[in-house]
Write a protein that holds these residues in place. Structure first.
Motif, mmCIF file in Angstrom:
data_model
loop_
_atom_site.group_PDB
_atom_site.id
_atom_site.type_symbol
_atom_site.label_atom_id
_atom_site.label_comp_id
_atom_site.label_asym_id
_atom_site.label_seq_id
_atom_site.Cartn_x
_atom_site.Cartn_y
_atom_site.Cartn_z
ATOM 1 N N SER A 155 0.847 -1.194 0.000
ATOM 2 C CA SER A 155 0.000 0.000 0.000
ATOM 3 C C SER A 155 0.882 1.243 0.000
ATOM 4 C CB SER A 155 -0.919 0.009 1.220
ATOM 5 O OG SER A 155 -1.545 1.262 1.375
ATOM 6 N N LEU A 156 0.381 2.298 -0.628
ATOM 7 C CA LEU A 156 1.121 3.559 -0.654
ATOM 8 C C LEU A 156 1.288 4.144 0.742
ATOM 9 C CD1 LEU A 156 2.402 5.537 -2.694
ATOM 10 C CD2 LEU A 156 0.237 6.786 -2.714
ATOM 11 N N TRP A 157 0.359 3.821 1.652
ATOM 12 C CA TRP A 157 0.449 4.349 3.013
ATOM 13 C C TRP A 157 1.655 3.784 3.753
ATOM 14 C CZ3 TRP A 157 -2.090 8.511 3.980
ATOM 15 C CH2 TRP A 157 -3.304 8.756 3.334
ATOM 16 N N ALA A 158 2.133 2.609 3.362
ATOM 17 C CA ALA A 158 3.327 2.043 4.001
ATOM 18 C C ALA A 158 4.557 2.876 3.709
ATOM 19 C CB ALA A 158 3.538 0.604 3.528
ATOM 20 N N LEU A 159 4.538 3.650 2.639
ATOM 21 C CA LEU A 159 5.661 4.513 2.276
ATOM 22 C C LEU A 159 5.529 5.914 2.853
ATOM 23 C CD1 LEU A 159 5.897 3.561 -1.518
ATOM 24 C CD2 LEU A 159 7.077 2.485 0.410
ATOM 25 N N VAL A 160 4.333 6.253 3.332
ATOM 26 C CA VAL A 160 4.065 7.627 3.773
ATOM 27 C C VAL A 160 3.928 7.737 5.286
ATOM 28 C CG1 VAL A 160 2.409 9.531 3.655
ATOM 29 C CG2 VAL A 160 3.001 8.264 1.583
ATOM 30 N N LEU A 161 3.100 6.884 5.893
ATOM 31 C CA LEU A 161 2.781 7.039 7.317
ATOM 32 C C LEU A 161 3.966 6.832 8.258
ATOM 33 C CD1 LEU A 161 -0.792 5.501 7.667
ATOM 34 C CD2 LEU A 161 -0.103 7.891 7.487
ATOM 35 N N PRO A 162 4.891 5.860 8.030
ATOM 36 C CA PRO A 162 5.999 5.707 8.981
ATOM 37 C C PRO A 162 6.869 6.953 9.124
ATOM 38 C CG PRO A 162 5.785 3.733 7.654
ATOM 39 C CD PRO A 162 4.860 4.742 7.058
ATOM 40 N N GLY A 163 6.927 7.782 8.109
ATOM 41 C CA GLY A 163 7.700 9.029 8.201
ATOM 42 C C GLY A 163 6.826 10.251 8.092
ATOM 43 N N ALA A 164 5.606 10.156 8.609
ATOM 44 C CA ALA A 164 4.640 11.247 8.443
ATOM 45 C C ALA A 164 5.060 12.512 9.177
ATOM 46 C CB ALA A 164 3.263 10.799 8.931
ATOM 47 N N VAL A 165 5.802 12.366 10.279
ATOM 48 C CA VAL A 165 6.235 13.533 11.055
ATOM 49 C C VAL A 165 7.764 13.583 11.050
ATOM 50 C CG1 VAL A 165 6.145 14.741 13.261
ATOM 51 C CG2 VAL A 165 4.208 13.345 12.525
ATOM 52 N N PRO A 166 8.367 14.316 10.129
ATOM 53 C CA PRO A 166 9.829 14.449 10.125
ATOM 54 C C PRO A 166 10.276 15.379 11.253
ATOM 55 C CG PRO A 166 8.874 15.725 8.340
ATOM 56 C CD PRO A 166 7.742 15.000 8.999
#
Length: 294
Positions: free
Chosen positions: A142-153
């Protein structure tokens, strides 16, 4: 203004221009070399004879990129990731940086949250806990696996927080006197005044999402869901089998794994090279985040 026309001043200017030209060439040399390799034949590239000019000039590698459906799909996945991840990073970074930039009187628990944020910069759970979290949340492929783990830099949060803190306090006090709430001051006062800082951290997020490859390698189960850099990383070692047909000797003479990968690297650089000039004028100011104290 009177310019210094002395010999020493002119010599200094010439030396400065030469040093800047040398630095510019050193920055452009890898790009020029990779472009030359991508436009050369396989024998010259394999023999290491390419410097800054192609030998056996041909566009066969770029033609194969256009014909490769997996490359186009990976490019689309990375584009979606940058757009979605950039928006998520922007919203969460601003929403976290603004309250943390307020003083203890306005945000009494600020110090506790600040220590929590800084702790995540120094320590992390590691790859295995991250892998298990993504797995049990059902985000594989899922695209969320690439986005959510680093959602807060967190690094971007600290940079933007320092920029907010260096804005004149009188702006916030004037807004409170006029009856403006926190949301109004954030959207109408702080965000417009912080465009250089926001553009800088946004550029960091865009480049980070575009260049990331490892998360796609461990979270994606099929090549159709690979982001671009993950797909290119998988092609570093060998050329795709369909290109290695012994009957197609003319193709093998014009193209190899080295020339094809160089062409794919060049194509993958185009979006960042296209975006950077538009953000550069903000980046020059934003790079000095928090350097001026009140």
């Amino acid at each position: 203004m009177v310019r210094d026309r002395s010999l020493s001043a002119r010599a200094w200017n010439v030396g400065l221009i030469a040093a800047m030209a040398l630095a510019a060439f050193a920055s452009l040399a890898p790009i020029i070399h990779t472009t030359a390799v991508s436009l050369s034949n396989s024998a010259a590239a394999a023999g290491g004879f390419i410097t800054f000019w192609p030998k056996g000039f041909n566009f066969e590698s770029y033609r194969k990129i256009i014909e490769d459906p997996h490359f186009g799909n990976a490019f689309l996945v990375s584009t979606k990731r940058v757009l979605l991840g950039g928006v998520v990073n922007f919203v969460l970074t601003v929403l976290m940086a603004y309250p943390l930039s307020r003083g203890p009187r306005e945000f009494r628990a600020r110090h506790y949250y600040m220590w929590f944020v800084l702790f995540t910069m120094l320590f992390s759970g590691g790859i295995i806990p991250l892998y298990l979290v993504v797995k049990y949340m059902g985000m594989f492929n899922s695209l969320w696996a690439l986005v959510l783990p680093g959602a807060v830099p967190v690094f971007n949060v600290v940079l933007l927080m320092n920029f907010f803190r260096n804005l004149p306090k009188e702006l916030g006090e004037a807004g409170l006197i006029d009856g403006a709430g926190p949301w109004y001051m954030l959207v109408r006062i702080f965000v417009p005044l912080s465009l250089p800082a926001i553009a800088t951290v946004t550029l960091f997020s865009i480049v980070g999402h575009w260049n990331a490859f490892f998360d796609g390698l461990i979270f994606m189960r099929s090549v159709e869901n690979y982001p671009l850099q993950t797909y290119i990383q998988q092609l570093v070692v060998q050329l795709p089998p369909e290109y290695m047909d012994s009957t197609n000797m003319d193709l093998l003479d014009k193209m190899s794994d080295k020339t094809l990968n160089a062409a794919k690297i060049m194509v993958s650089m185009i979006p960042i090279l296209a975006v950077y000039p538009f953000l550069q004028r903000y980046f020059i100011h934003g790079i000095m985040l928090g350097s001026v104290k009140e």
